[in-house]
Design a protein around this motif. Structure first.
Motif, PDB file in Angstrom:
ATOM      1  N   THR A  37     -10.816 -14.126  18.393  1.00  0.00           N
ATOM      2  CA  THR A  37     -10.974 -14.607  19.768  1.00  0.00           C
ATOM      3  C   THR A  37     -12.423 -14.467  20.215  1.00  0.00           C
ATOM      4  OG1 THR A  37      -8.679 -14.088  20.306  1.00  0.00           O
ATOM      5  CG2 THR A  37     -10.202 -14.299  22.162  1.00  0.00           C
ATOM      6  N   GLY A  38     -13.042 -13.331  19.928  1.00  0.00           N
ATOM      7  CA  GLY A  38     -14.445 -13.130  20.287  1.00  0.00           C
ATOM      8  C   GLY A  38     -15.360 -14.116  19.574  1.00  0.00           C
ATOM      9  N   LEU A  39     -15.099 -14.351  18.293  1.00  0.00           N
ATOM     10  CA  LEU A  39     -15.899 -15.291  17.511  1.00  0.00           C
ATOM     11  C   LEU A  39     -15.776 -16.699  18.085  1.00  0.00           C
ATOM     12  CD1 LEU A  39     -17.594 -16.140  15.030  1.00  0.00           C
ATOM     13  CD2 LEU A  39     -15.431 -16.225  13.729  1.00  0.00           C
ATOM     14  N   VAL A  40     -14.560 -17.122  18.370  1.00  0.00           N
ATOM     15  CA  VAL A  40     -14.343 -18.464  18.929  1.00  0.00           C
ATOM     16  C   VAL A  40     -14.975 -18.556  20.319  1.00  0.00           C
ATOM     17  CG1 VAL A  40     -12.584 -20.100  19.758  1.00  0.00           C
ATOM     18  CG2 VAL A  40     -12.310 -18.979  17.528  1.00  0.00           C
ATOM     19  N   ASP A  41     -14.814 -17.520  21.137  1.00  0.00           N
ATOM     20  CA  ASP A  41     -15.426 -17.515  22.484  1.00  0.00           C
ATOM     21  C   ASP A  41     -16.939 -17.703  22.398  1.00  0.00           C
ATOM     22  OD1 ASP A  41     -12.955 -17.085  23.697  1.00  0.00           O
ATOM     23  OD2 ASP A  41     -13.316 -14.938  24.070  1.00  0.00           O
ATOM     24  N   ARG A  42     -17.601 -16.932  21.550  1.00  0.00           N
ATOM     25  CA  ARG A  42     -19.068 -17.027  21.430  1.00  0.00           C
ATOM     26  C   ARG A  42     -19.496 -18.390  20.897  1.00  0.00           C
ATOM     27  NH1 ARG A  42     -17.834 -12.056  19.545  1.00  0.00           N
ATOM     28  NH2 ARG A  42     -18.063 -12.644  17.356  1.00  0.00           N
TER      29      ARG A  42
END
Length: 155
Positions: free
Chosen positions: A69-74
């Motif tokens: 989720t963090g990777l996709v958000d960034r």
């Protein structure tokens, strides 16, 4: 400790581990030059084939849900990917490349392929074919997901 001869021969374990470090270093250097982290580069390369749902993407990249989720958000904040509704499940989302992400992925992919191919310039063509065949068997036997397309598949 694994021993090696003066002719550069090492065992299978050391060879695979050391080649993984080598490829990861080339991948990371290429990603940095394109303003990406290695994980963002992996994400873009995986999405070149098709959009993925989050659970499929997590399994393919080997990431926990929170890390993914963090990777996709960034990556989404950078305008490279977008969340789209899944046409088969109204509750789910699929992650896809944006136009900008698709262009960057293609450039990054091409340059990274060139750099990795350059690692084998000291090998004769037949030796490269043998290496490719052996690595292909290892990958297939261990059911490694397709995280990087063959250059011919991308063209």
């Amino acid at each position: 400790m694994e021993k090696h001869d003066d002719d550069g021969r090492i065992g299978v374990v050391a060879g695979l581990v050391r080649s993984t470090f080598l490829v990861n270093a080339v991948y990371a250097e290429s990603a940095r030059e394109y303003g990406l982290t290695s994980q963002q580069g992996q994400l873009l390369c995986v999405l070149m084939a098709q959009p993925y749902g989050m659970s499929e993407l997590g399994a393919t990249l080997g990431l926990a849900k929170s890390s993914l989720t963090g990777l996709v958000d960034r990556t989404e904040r950078n305008g490279l990917v977008q969340r789209r509704p899944d046409p088969h499940d109204s509750r789910a989302l699929r992650i896809a490349l944006t136009g900008k992400g698709s262009e960057l992925a293609a450039e990054f992919y091409t340059e990274t392929c060139r750099r990795i191919e350059d690692l084998t310039t000291g090998l004769a063509a037949g030796d490269r074919d043998t290496l490719a065949g052996l690595l292909g068997r290892v990958v297939q036997d261990n059911k490694v997901p397709v995280v990087f397309l063959e250059p011919a598949e991308h063209a």
